[in-house]
Design an enzyme around this catalytic site. Structure first.
Site, short mmCIF file in Angstrom:
data_model
loop_
_atom_site.label_atom_id
_atom_site.label_comp_id
_atom_site.label_asym_id
_atom_site.label_seq_id
_atom_site.Cartn_x
_atom_site.Cartn_y
_atom_site.Cartn_z
N GLY A 128 3.13 5.61 9.46
CA GLY A 128 4.54 5.82 9.14
C GLY A 128 5.36 4.57 9.37
N SER A 138 1.79 -4.03 7.86
CA SER A 138 0.70 -3.69 6.94
C SER A 138 -0.20 -2.61 7.54
CB SER A 138 -0.12 -4.94 6.61
OG SER A 138 -1.26 -4.61 5.84
N SER A 151 4.38 1.65 8.40
CA SER A 151 4.06 0.72 7.32
C SER A 151 5.29 0.27 6.56
CB SER A 151 3.11 1.38 6.31
OG SER A 151 1.78 1.30 6.75
N HIS A 197 0.82 -1.21 0.00
CA HIS A 197 0.00 0.00 0.00
C HIS A 197 0.86 1.26 0.00
CE1 HIS A 197 0.48 -0.43 4.48
NE2 HIS A 197 0.52 0.88 4.41
N ASP A 240 0.16 -7.73 1.14
CA ASP A 240 0.46 -6.31 1.19
C ASP A 240 1.98 -6.16 1.17
OD1 ASP A 240 0.60 -3.60 1.56
OD2 ASP A 240 -0.37 -3.57 3.53
#
Length: 352
Positions: A305, A323, A307, A195, A225
């Site tokens: 942040g 994720s 991720s 993402h 993801d």
């Protein structure tokens, strides 16, 4: 290049196996990684009697759920060095139930994973799931029958942790680098969340800075993801290590599957180093952007942040990529991770 050296140095805690060939009925002490390896072999042999398994970190033992009181199956589990535990639901029953939930309860703001400790599916609904949406999920859970699933509310909101290992920037978004890898053609690169790269193909070390990497493959939403980003400079030094803060690095030795009950640590560019346990595998999360399956569920906190950041063990096994989830590092919550082993296989890369 600081970003290429991307996960407090954690003390080594490799658990050794004990026991002997002459005393195979006594549960063996083993590391979580060894438990995961043993389970891969054992789970396939038990057939319909298999009800899931988890790692008891306090005793350093693998606990295998067995449906009913089949002495032959229990003996097979114990001879392998694990603990046999009688339960109601088979793993195949629980897997079938998760498919029903995907069909009947795929409401944004919900997530579910098999909870082997309680031998049922744990369904979580965030604070946005109210009214008719809550009734839909609750009805789907009840339709599975007694003792198959349980529903709980989360105080937070499930979302990918995009915004803001090391920080990376692209398209006005901030994420975290996961693990450095080598591609099939020998190019240096890194894994991060899918993402994140949905927001931008090019990523830099600083907001508005010169790009250092370009996304090559990305999956989100759907069956994962994750994304592969290759460094634009093929001579980039990309060591297999995670920056764990205070100028210290943890060497990453290999990718490994997670195990329920396993101790894990997460490094992210927003909240730094945090730890916890794996609480579920093959989790499904219904984000507002779409459904993502095949994730690892944990009680490790994370914030926007973080991720794409690294999930790993203290002995240097790469486990996952951040994720999304709910909550924060003040109140806690649930956080979901892309398994690294699945991502590596999909993009044809290897750690290091």
């Amino acid at each position: 290049m600081g970003i290429a050296a991307a996960a407090v140095l954690l003390p080594n805690a490799n658990a050794s196996q004990s026991g002997s060939e002459d005393d195979r009925t006594a549960p063996r002490k083993m590391s979580a990684a060894s438990a995961a390896d043993l389970l891969q072999q054992l789970g396939k042999q038990l057939g319909d009697s298999y009800g899931g398994a988890y790692y008891d970190a306090s005793k350093q033992q693998l606990v295998v759920n067995v449906v009913g009181d089949d002495n032959e199956v229990n003996g097979e589990v114990e001879r392998a060095g694990a603990v046999a535990r009688s339960v109601q639901n088979s793993f195949s029953t629980l897997k079938s139930a998760t498919r029903e939930l995907s069909s009947e309860a795929a409401v944004p703001g919900t997530a579910w994973a098999i909870d082997p400790r309680n031998n049922r599916i744990l369904v979580t609904a965030d604070r946005t799931v109210t009214g008719d949406r809550w009734n839909t999920v609750e009805s789907a859970v009840e339709s599975l029958g007694d003792g198959v699933a349980r529903i709980q509310k989360s105080k937070g909101e499930f979302k990918p942790l995009l915004e803001g290992g090391d920080a990376i920037f692209g398209g006005g978004s901030r994420c975290s680098l996961g693990f450095n890898v080598t591609t099939q053609d020998g190019q240096p690169g890194f894994l991060t969340a899918g993402h994140c790269t949905a927001a931008s193909d090019q990523w830099s070390e600083q907001q508005g800075g010169q790009p250092i990497g370009t996304a090559q493959e990305s999956v989100f939403p759907g069956e994962g993801d994750f994304a592969l980003v290759t460094y634009d400079d093929p001579n980039t030094d990309a060591p297999s290590a995670v920056d764990v803060g205070n100028g210290q690095l943890l060497e990453i030795r290999q990718a490994a599957d997670g195990a329920v009950g396993q101790e894990v640590f997460r490094m992210g560019s927003t909240t730094g180093l945090n730890g916890g346990q794996v609480t579920g595998l093959n989790a499904t999360v219904n984000y507002p952007e779409g459904t993502v399956s095949g994730l690892i569920q944990t009680n490790v906190c994370a914030e926007p942040g973080d991720s794409g950041g690294a999930l790993f063990t203290r002995d240097g096994n790469a486990i996952g990529l951040t994720s999304g989830g709910s909550g924060d590092c003040t109140s806690g919550g649930e956080t979901f991770f892309q398994p690294v082993t699945t991502a590596l296989e999909a993009v044809g890369a290897q750690i290091g």
